[in-house]
Write a protein that holds these residues in place. Sequence first.
Motif, PDB file in Angstrom:
ATOM      1  N   ALA A 199      -3.411  -7.403  12.658  1.00 47.09           N
ATOM      2  CA  ALA A 199      -2.139  -6.947  13.219  1.00 47.09           C
ATOM      3  C   ALA A 199      -0.961  -7.312  12.335  1.00 47.09           C
ATOM      4  O   ALA A 199       0.063  -6.622  12.330  1.00 47.09           O
ATOM      5  N   ALA A 200      -1.090  -8.398  11.586  1.00 45.07           N
ATOM      6  CA  ALA A 200       0.031  -8.880  10.770  1.00 45.07           C
ATOM      7  C   ALA A 200       0.014  -8.358   9.342  1.00 45.07           C
ATOM      8  O   ALA A 200       0.921  -8.677   8.557  1.00 45.07           O
ATOM      9  N   ILE A 201      -0.985  -7.532   8.979  1.00 40.62           N
ATOM     10  CA  ILE A 201      -1.131  -7.096   7.587  1.00 40.62           C
ATOM     11  C   ILE A 201       0.136  -6.430   7.026  1.00 40.62           C
ATOM     12  O   ILE A 201       0.572  -6.768   5.908  1.00 40.62           O
ATOM     13  N   PRO A 202       0.772  -5.470   7.722  1.00 43.67           N
ATOM     14  CA  PRO A 202       1.987  -4.873   7.143  1.00 43.67           C
ATOM     15  C   PRO A 202       3.077  -5.902   6.841  1.00 43.67           C
ATOM     16  O   PRO A 202       3.732  -5.854   5.795  1.00 43.67           O
ATOM     17  N   SER A 203       3.270  -6.841   7.762  1.00 46.64           N
ATOM     18  CA  SER A 203       4.270  -7.887   7.546  1.00 46.64           C
ATOM     19  C   SER A 203       3.862  -8.804   6.399  1.00 46.64           C
ATOM     20  O   SER A 203       4.706  -9.216   5.587  1.00 46.64           O
ATOM     21  N   ILE A 204       2.570  -9.101   6.307  1.00 42.31           N
ATOM     22  CA  ILE A 204       2.085  -9.962   5.225  1.00 42.31           C
ATOM     23  C   ILE A 204       2.335  -9.314   3.871  1.00 42.31           C
ATOM     24  O   ILE A 204       2.822  -9.962   2.933  1.00 42.31           O
ATOM     25  N   ILE A 205       2.024  -8.025   3.756  1.00 36.72           N
ATOM     26  CA  ILE A 205       2.198  -7.347   2.470  1.00 36.72           C
ATOM     27  C   ILE A 205       3.675  -7.223   2.108  1.00 36.72           C
ATOM     28  O   ILE A 205       4.055  -7.355   0.942  1.00 36.72           O
ATOM     29  N   ALA A 206       4.524  -7.002   3.111  1.00 37.70           N
ATOM     30  CA  ALA A 206       5.970  -7.002   2.841  1.00 37.70           C
ATOM     31  C   ALA A 206       6.394  -8.362   2.294  1.00 37.70           C
ATOM     32  O   ALA A 206       7.218  -8.448   1.369  1.00 37.70           O
ATOM     33  N   VAL A 214       4.967  -2.022  -7.844  1.00 37.13           N
ATOM     34  CA  VAL A 214       4.323  -0.721  -7.583  1.00 37.13           C
ATOM     35  C   VAL A 214       2.935  -0.927  -6.990  1.00 37.13           C
ATOM     36  O   VAL A 214       2.542  -0.256  -6.029  1.00 37.13           O
ATOM     37  N   LEU A 215       2.177  -1.875  -7.541  1.00 35.23           N
ATOM     38  CA  LEU A 215       0.834  -2.149  -7.026  1.00 35.23           C
ATOM     39  C   LEU A 215       0.894  -2.651  -5.577  1.00 35.23           C
ATOM     40  O   LEU A 215       0.077  -2.248  -4.737  1.00 35.23           O
ATOM     41  N   LEU A 216       1.866  -3.504  -5.277  1.00 31.63           N
ATOM     42  CA  LEU A 216       1.988  -4.017  -3.907  1.00 31.63           C
ATOM     43  C   LEU A 216       2.479  -2.933  -2.953  1.00 31.63           C
ATOM     44  O   LEU A 216       2.101  -2.911  -1.779  1.00 31.63           O
ATOM     45  N   ARG A 217       3.307  -2.011  -3.440  1.00 30.58           N
ATOM     46  CA  ARG A 217       3.725  -0.878  -2.600  1.00 30.58           C
ATOM     47  C   ARG A 217       2.527  -0.014  -2.229  1.00 30.58           C
ATOM     48  O   ARG A 217       2.407   0.443  -1.087  1.00 30.58           O
ATOM     49  N   GLU A 221       0.622  -1.714   0.365  1.00 29.18           N
ATOM     50  CA  GLU A 221       1.302  -1.603   1.654  1.00 29.18           C
ATOM     51  C   GLU A 221       1.022  -0.250   2.304  1.00 29.18           C
ATOM     52  O   GLU A 221       0.731  -0.169   3.502  1.00 29.18           O
ATOM     53  N   LYS A 222       1.082   0.824   1.516  1.00 32.50           N
ATOM     54  CA  LYS A 222       0.785   2.155   2.048  1.00 32.50           C
ATOM     55  C   LYS A 222      -0.655   2.243   2.534  1.00 32.50           C
ATOM     56  O   LYS A 222      -0.938   2.822   3.578  1.00 32.50           O
TER      57      LYS A 222
END
Length: 261
Positions: A182-189, A246-249, A252-253
């Motif tokens: 559940a926290a993956i999007p926040s973690i990657i940000a 770019v790699l982290l973006r 995130e996608k």
Amino acid sequence: MARQERLNQGEFLLWTGLGITSFFGVWYISVLLGVVPKQFLPAPHEVLQRFVYLLNEPFSGYTLLAHIASSFQRFLYGFLLAVVIGVPLGLLMALSKCANQLITPFFESIRFVAPIAWVPFAALWFGTGIGGPVLVIFMGAFPPVLINTYRGAIHVDKKYLEAARMLGAGRLRLMTEVLFPAAIPSIIAGLRISAGLGWQSLVGAELIVASSGVGYMMVKGQASIQTDIVMSGMIAIGLIGLLIDVLLRQAEKFAIHYREI
């Protein structure tokens, strides 16, 4: 409030090209007019020539690619260490009030210390070895990872935790199978912020505590008053930082797409 219109692709390319042209135009004009002595402000093509030269010829013992590889290795160690420690701690703090109260005072006392402030300490402990820059990078990258992991996990709906507990899930399974996905999007940000701070911290550390790397190369260029070498290092720093983001973006996608499946 008027709605801001988005530029189409043609307009975006036009304005981007205009901005780049203006930047280099002002740079060339400043060189031609002698606003700054050429020794301190070489022309753009001279910086580009030096950049290409450094890719093949060693400076301070290594080529530019070798310096970049050395810097990236340090960054990777410090960044991964921040992720390996920060993510589990953030999940644990969101799950356990006791862990939160135990970790928070210590964490809050160190996260406001600028990463560069750790350089003298790192130099005393590790000298010019790899440990010093890794420590500085870790101290820059760690806080955003922990904070974003905690914020992403703390907002998970409590009913999912309660349902998992009713099915017999222990604390480890709650962290890995409920909170973490559940926290993956926040973690990657948080990782994007962390990577930027870590990369900046690395360059600061290499200015003082290193015997190779892009920051070290820039110090040697500055000592010999070779501005084109210093600016070549700045270009390399910007390009590698852009590549990391770019790699982290893309990650995130992918994470957002994975959650929607």
